[in-house]
Design a protein around this motif. Structure first.
Motif, PDB file in Angstrom:
ATOM      1  N   GLY A   1       1.423  20.943   6.277  1.00 23.17           N
ATOM      2  CA  GLY A   1       1.863  19.557   6.209  1.00 23.17           C
ATOM      3  C   GLY A   1       3.365  19.376   6.265  1.00 23.17           C
ATOM      4  N   GLU A   2       4.091  20.422   6.612  1.00 16.16           N
ATOM      5  CA  GLU A   2       5.546  20.314   6.734  1.00 16.16           C
ATOM      6  C   GLU A   2       5.892  19.759   8.116  1.00 16.16           C
ATOM      7  N   VAL A   3       6.838  18.815   8.133  1.00 16.04           N
ATOM      8  CA  VAL A   3       7.249  18.196   9.388  1.00 16.04           C
ATOM      9  C   VAL A   3       8.720  18.522   9.617  1.00 16.04           C
ATOM     10  N   LYS A   4       8.994  19.266  10.660  1.00 10.37           N
ATOM     11  CA  LYS A   4      10.368  19.649  10.976  1.00 10.37           C
ATOM     12  C   LYS A   4      10.882  18.762  12.104  1.00 10.37           C
ATOM     13  N   SER A   5      11.654  17.770  11.727  1.00 11.71           N
ATOM     14  CA  SER A   5      12.205  16.859  12.728  1.00 11.71           C
ATOM     15  C   SER A   5      13.559  17.381  13.201  1.00 11.71           C
ATOM     16  N   ARG A   6      14.131  16.728  14.174  1.00 12.47           N
ATOM     17  CA  ARG A   6      15.456  17.083  14.664  1.00 12.47           C
ATOM     18  C   ARG A   6      16.279  15.808  14.774  1.00 12.47           C
ATOM     19  N   PRO A   7      17.591  15.915  14.629  1.00 12.30           N
ATOM     20  CA  PRO A   7      18.421  14.716  14.677  1.00 12.30           C
ATOM     21  C   PRO A   7      18.334  14.034  16.042  1.00 12.30           C
ATOM     22  N   ARG A   8      18.056  12.757  16.037  1.00 13.84           N
ATOM     23  CA  ARG A   8      17.919  12.025  17.291  1.00 13.84           C
ATOM     24  C   ARG A   8      18.260  10.562  17.052  1.00 13.84           C
TER      25      ARG A   8
ATOM     26  N   VAL B   1       0.841  -1.192   0.000  1.00 14.48           N
ATOM     27  CA  VAL B   1       0.000   0.000   0.000  1.00 14.48           C
ATOM     28  C   VAL B   1       0.877   1.243   0.000  1.00 14.48           C
ATOM     29  N   HIS B   2       0.550   2.196  -0.872  1.00 16.95           N
ATOM     30  CA  HIS B   2       1.258   3.481  -0.925  1.00 16.95           C
ATOM     31  C   HIS B   2       0.246   4.601  -0.757  1.00 16.95           C
ATOM     32  N   LEU B   3       0.598   5.616   0.028  1.00 17.04           N
ATOM     33  CA  LEU B   3      -0.251   6.798   0.133  1.00 17.04           C
ATOM     34  C   LEU B   3      -0.106   7.642  -1.120  1.00 17.04           C
ATOM     35  N   THR B   4      -1.212   8.158  -1.624  1.00 15.77           N
ATOM     36  CA  THR B   4      -1.132   9.162  -2.681  1.00 15.77           C
ATOM     37  C   THR B   4      -0.786  10.497  -2.016  1.00 15.77           C
ATOM     38  N   GLU B   5      -0.549  11.522  -2.816  1.00 13.23           N
ATOM     39  CA  GLU B   5      -0.236  12.828  -2.239  1.00 13.23           C
ATOM     40  C   GLU B   5      -1.416  13.331  -1.414  1.00 13.23           C
ATOM     41  N   ASP B   6      -2.631  13.128  -1.922  1.00 13.55           N
ATOM     42  CA  ASP B   6      -3.813  13.524  -1.151  1.00 13.55           C
ATOM     43  C   ASP B   6      -3.912  12.729   0.147  1.00 13.55           C
ATOM     44  N   GLY B   7      -3.601  11.441   0.078  1.00 16.20           N
ATOM     45  CA  GLY B   7      -3.649  10.600   1.267  1.00 16.20           C
ATOM     46  C   GLY B   7      -2.644  11.031   2.311  1.00 16.20           C
ATOM     47  N   ARG B   8      -1.462  11.396   1.841  1.00 15.29           N
ATOM     48  CA  ARG B   8      -0.411  11.853   2.764  1.00 15.29           C
ATOM     49  C   ARG B   8      -0.831  13.145   3.462  1.00 15.29           C
ATOM     50  N   LYS B   9      -1.418  14.075   2.710  1.00 21.53           N
ATOM     51  CA  LYS B   9      -1.862  15.338   3.293  1.00 21.53           C
ATOM     52  C   LYS B   9      -2.940  15.111   4.347  1.00 21.53           C
ATOM     53  N   LEU B  10      -3.883  14.206   4.044  1.00 22.82           N
ATOM     54  CA  LEU B  10      -4.955  13.931   4.995  1.00 22.82           C
ATOM     55  C   LEU B  10      -4.430  13.232   6.245  1.00 22.82           C
ATOM     56  N   ALA B  11      -3.471  12.328   6.071  1.00 20.13           N
ATOM     57  CA  ALA B  11      -2.866  11.653   7.227  1.00 20.13           C
ATOM     58  C   ALA B  11      -2.165  12.666   8.123  1.00 20.13           C
TER      59      ALA B  11
END
Length: 218
Positions: free
Chosen positions: A136-143, A61-71
Protein backbone atom coordinates in the motif's frame (compact mmCIF):
# COMPACT_ATOMS: atom_id res chain seq x y z
CA UNK A 1 -15.67 -8.95 1.65
CA UNK A 2 -16.79 -5.86 -0.24
CA UNK A 3 -19.06 -5.82 -3.27
CA UNK A 4 -17.74 -4.39 -6.54
CA UNK A 5 -19.88 -1.28 -6.00
CA UNK A 6 -18.46 -0.79 -2.51
CA UNK A 7 -14.91 -1.07 -3.84
CA UNK A 8 -15.72 1.58 -6.45
CA UNK A 9 -17.02 3.91 -3.75
CA UNK A 10 -13.87 3.46 -1.65
CA UNK A 11 -11.71 4.18 -4.66
CA UNK A 12 -13.68 7.35 -5.44
CA UNK A 13 -13.46 8.54 -1.82
CA UNK A 14 -9.70 7.91 -1.79
CA UNK A 15 -9.19 10.07 -4.88
CA UNK A 16 -11.52 12.83 -3.65
CA UNK A 17 -9.86 12.88 -0.23
CA UNK A 18 -6.35 13.41 -1.63
CA UNK A 19 -5.26 9.96 -0.55
CA UNK A 20 -7.28 9.90 2.65
CA UNK A 21 -5.92 13.20 3.96
CA UNK A 22 -9.23 15.06 4.20
CA UNK A 23 -12.95 14.56 4.54
CA UNK A 24 -15.20 14.34 1.50
CA UNK A 25 -18.69 15.79 1.12
CA UNK A 26 -21.38 13.30 0.15
CA UNK A 27 -22.40 15.62 -2.71
CA UNK A 28 -18.88 15.27 -4.15
CA UNK A 29 -19.16 11.48 -3.89
CA UNK A 30 -22.55 11.66 -5.60
CA UNK A 31 -21.07 13.68 -8.46
CA UNK A 32 -18.06 11.36 -8.84
CA UNK A 33 -20.22 8.23 -8.85
CA UNK A 34 -22.91 9.84 -11.00
CA UNK A 35 -25.69 8.77 -8.68
CA UNK A 36 -28.33 10.35 -6.45
CA UNK A 37 -27.36 11.74 -3.02
CA UNK A 38 -29.88 9.40 -1.38
CA UNK A 39 -28.11 6.39 -2.89
CA UNK A 40 -24.78 7.72 -1.62
CA UNK A 41 -26.20 8.11 1.88
CA UNK A 42 -27.37 4.48 1.84
CA UNK A 43 -23.96 3.32 0.66
CA UNK A 44 -22.17 5.38 3.32
CA UNK A 45 -24.23 3.63 5.97
CA UNK A 46 -23.25 0.21 4.59
CA UNK A 47 -19.56 1.14 4.39
CA UNK A 48 -19.69 2.57 7.89
CA UNK A 49 -21.14 -0.69 9.22
CA UNK A 50 -18.23 -2.55 7.59
CA UNK A 51 -15.73 -0.26 9.31
CA UNK A 52 -14.11 1.13 6.17
CA UNK A 53 -15.36 4.73 6.47
CA UNK A 54 -16.43 7.15 9.16
CA UNK A 55 -19.19 9.61 8.41
CA UNK A 56 -20.19 12.60 10.50
CA UNK A 57 -22.77 15.08 9.34
CA UNK A 58 -21.19 18.43 8.35
CA UNK A 59 -17.69 16.87 8.59
CA UNK A 60 -17.91 14.56 5.61
CA UNK A 61 -16.68 11.07 4.88
CA UNK A 62 -13.27 9.83 6.08
CA UNK A 63 -11.61 6.54 5.16
CA UNK A 64 -10.57 4.37 8.08
CA UNK A 65 -7.15 2.72 7.91
CA UNK A 66 -8.81 -0.48 6.71
CA UNK A 67 -10.76 1.50 4.12
CA UNK A 68 -7.63 3.18 2.85
CA UNK A 69 -5.83 -0.16 2.48
CA UNK A 70 -8.75 -1.66 0.55
CA UNK A 71 -9.00 1.39 -1.72
CA UNK A 72 -5.28 1.15 -2.49
CA UNK A 73 -5.58 -2.55 -3.28
CA UNK A 74 -8.27 -1.79 -5.85
CA UNK A 75 -6.27 1.09 -7.33
CA UNK A 76 -3.17 -1.13 -7.50
CA UNK A 77 -5.05 -3.79 -9.45
CA UNK A 78 -6.61 -1.24 -11.79
CA UNK A 79 -3.29 0.36 -12.68
CA UNK A 80 -1.43 -2.92 -13.12
CA UNK A 81 -4.16 -4.13 -15.46
CA UNK A 82 -3.89 -0.86 -17.41
CA UNK A 83 -0.16 -1.46 -17.93
CA UNK A 84 -0.89 -5.01 -19.12
CA UNK A 85 -3.61 -3.86 -21.52
CA UNK A 86 -1.40 -1.18 -23.09
CA UNK A 87 1.94 -3.00 -23.14
CA UNK A 88 0.83 -6.55 -23.94
CA UNK A 89 -2.58 -6.31 -25.60
CA UNK A 90 -1.85 -3.05 -27.47
CA UNK A 91 -4.82 -1.08 -26.15
CA UNK A 92 -4.40 2.67 -26.54
CA UNK A 93 -4.24 4.66 -23.31
CA UNK A 94 -7.68 6.15 -23.91
CA UNK A 95 -9.29 2.68 -24.10
CA UNK A 96 -8.07 1.03 -20.90
CA UNK A 97 -10.10 2.66 -18.11
CA UNK A 98 -13.38 0.91 -18.76
CA UNK A 99 -11.79 -2.54 -19.18
CA UNK A 100 -9.48 -2.09 -16.18
CA UNK A 101 -12.43 -0.96 -14.06
CA UNK A 102 -13.88 -4.46 -14.55
CA UNK A 103 -10.62 -6.37 -14.10
CA UNK A 104 -9.70 -4.52 -10.89
CA UNK A 105 -12.33 -6.52 -8.99
CA UNK A 106 -10.57 -9.86 -9.55
CA UNK A 107 -10.16 -11.39 -6.08
CA UNK A 108 -7.05 -13.52 -6.68
CA UNK A 109 -4.04 -11.89 -5.03
CA UNK A 110 -1.66 -14.44 -6.53
CA UNK A 111 -2.87 -13.46 -10.01
CA UNK A 112 -2.08 -9.81 -9.32
CA UNK A 113 1.34 -10.73 -7.91
CA UNK A 114 2.17 -12.86 -10.94
CA UNK A 115 0.94 -10.15 -13.31
CA UNK A 116 3.07 -7.55 -11.53
CA UNK A 117 6.11 -9.82 -11.83
CA UNK A 118 5.38 -10.57 -15.50
CA UNK A 119 5.28 -6.85 -16.27
CA UNK A 120 8.58 -6.20 -14.48
CA UNK A 121 7.09 -4.49 -11.41
CA UNK A 122 5.97 -1.24 -13.10
CA UNK A 123 5.94 1.88 -10.93
CA UNK A 124 3.52 3.97 -13.00
CA UNK A 125 0.47 3.28 -15.12
CA UNK A 126 0.10 4.42 -18.78
CA UNK A 127 -1.26 7.80 -17.62
CA UNK A 128 1.70 8.44 -15.32
CA UNK A 129 -0.10 7.69 -12.05
CA UNK A 130 1.91 5.79 -9.41
CA UNK A 131 1.07 2.14 -8.78
CA UNK A 132 0.79 1.33 -5.05
CA UNK A 133 3.02 -1.57 -4.04
CA UNK A 134 1.68 -4.73 -2.37
CA UNK A 135 2.04 -3.05 1.04
CA UNK A 136 0.00 0.00 0.00
CA UNK A 137 2.97 2.35 -0.31
CA UNK A 138 2.63 5.00 -3.02
CA UNK A 139 5.85 6.47 -4.37
CA UNK A 140 5.01 9.65 -6.21
CA UNK A 141 7.40 12.00 -7.98
CA UNK A 142 7.47 15.79 -8.01
CA UNK A 143 5.28 17.11 -10.81
CA UNK A 144 3.33 20.23 -11.67
CA UNK A 145 1.14 21.54 -14.51
CA UNK A 146 2.86 22.41 -17.77
CA UNK A 147 1.08 25.76 -17.57
CA UNK A 148 3.40 26.74 -14.70
CA UNK A 149 6.59 26.37 -16.76
CA UNK A 150 8.16 29.67 -17.76
CA UNK A 151 9.12 30.53 -21.33
CA UNK A 152 12.45 28.88 -22.13
CA UNK A 153 12.07 26.23 -19.41
CA UNK A 154 12.25 22.52 -20.25
CA UNK A 155 10.74 19.43 -18.69
CA UNK A 156 9.31 16.00 -19.30
CA UNK A 157 5.66 14.99 -19.51
CA UNK A 158 5.10 12.42 -16.74
CA UNK A 159 1.33 12.29 -16.21
CA UNK A 160 -2.07 13.75 -17.04
CA UNK A 161 -4.70 15.11 -14.66
CA UNK A 162 -7.52 14.50 -17.13
CA UNK A 163 -7.61 10.86 -18.22
CA UNK A 164 -10.86 11.08 -20.18
CA UNK A 165 -10.84 9.39 -23.57
CA UNK A 166 -11.49 12.68 -25.36
CA UNK A 167 -8.49 14.39 -23.74
CA UNK A 168 -6.14 11.44 -24.34
CA UNK A 169 -7.21 11.19 -27.98
CA UNK A 170 -6.45 14.90 -28.34
CA UNK A 171 -2.95 14.42 -26.92
CA UNK A 172 -2.37 11.53 -29.33
CA UNK A 173 -3.49 13.73 -32.20
CA UNK A 174 -1.09 16.57 -31.37
CA UNK A 175 1.79 14.25 -30.42
CA UNK A 176 2.08 14.92 -26.68
CA UNK A 177 2.79 11.69 -24.80
CA UNK A 178 4.07 10.41 -21.45
CA UNK A 179 7.87 10.60 -21.49
CA UNK A 180 8.12 13.35 -24.11
CA UNK A 181 10.75 16.04 -23.52
CA UNK A 182 9.26 19.50 -23.92
CA UNK A 183 10.38 23.13 -23.95
CA UNK A 184 8.12 26.16 -23.59
CA UNK A 185 8.70 28.43 -26.58
CA UNK A 186 6.04 31.05 -25.92
CA UNK A 187 3.09 32.00 -23.73
CA UNK A 188 0.20 34.20 -24.82
CA UNK A 189 -0.63 36.73 -22.13
CA UNK A 190 -4.19 37.22 -23.39
CA UNK A 191 -5.50 33.68 -22.85
CA UNK A 192 -2.62 31.74 -21.27
CA UNK A 193 -2.16 29.45 -24.27
CA UNK A 194 1.34 28.08 -24.81
CA UNK A 195 3.62 26.94 -27.59
CA UNK A 196 5.86 23.99 -26.76
CA UNK A 197 8.57 22.10 -28.60
CA UNK A 198 8.27 18.30 -28.29
CA UNK A 199 11.46 16.20 -28.39
CA UNK A 200 13.27 19.06 -30.05
CA UNK A 201 11.33 18.51 -33.27
CA UNK A 202 7.65 19.36 -33.27
CA UNK A 203 6.05 22.65 -32.25
CA UNK A 204 2.60 22.43 -30.65
CA UNK A 205 0.15 25.18 -29.67
CA UNK A 206 -2.22 24.33 -26.83
CA UNK A 207 -4.78 26.14 -24.70
CA UNK A 208 -4.28 27.00 -21.06
CA UNK A 209 -6.82 24.32 -20.06
CA UNK A 210 -4.86 21.64 -21.90
CA UNK A 211 -1.54 22.80 -20.40
CA UNK A 212 -3.06 22.75 -16.91
CA UNK A 213 -4.01 19.08 -17.38
CA UNK A 214 -0.55 17.94 -18.47
CA UNK A 215 1.86 17.25 -15.59
CA UNK A 216 5.61 17.65 -16.02
CA UNK A 217 8.80 17.30 -14.01
CA UNK A 218 12.12 19.08 -14.53
Amino acid sequence: MLTFAEENYLKAIYHLSDGGKKGVATNDVSHAMRTKPASVTDMMQKLGEKGVIEYRKYYGVHLTEDGRKLALQTIRKQRIWEVFLVEKLKFSWDEVHEVADELEHVRSQILVQRLDEYLGYPKFDPHGDPIPDEFGEVKSRPRFPLSELEVGASGQIVAVKDSSAAFLKYLDKVGAYIGARIKVLDKVEFDGSVEILVDGKKSIFMSKDVAMNILVMQ
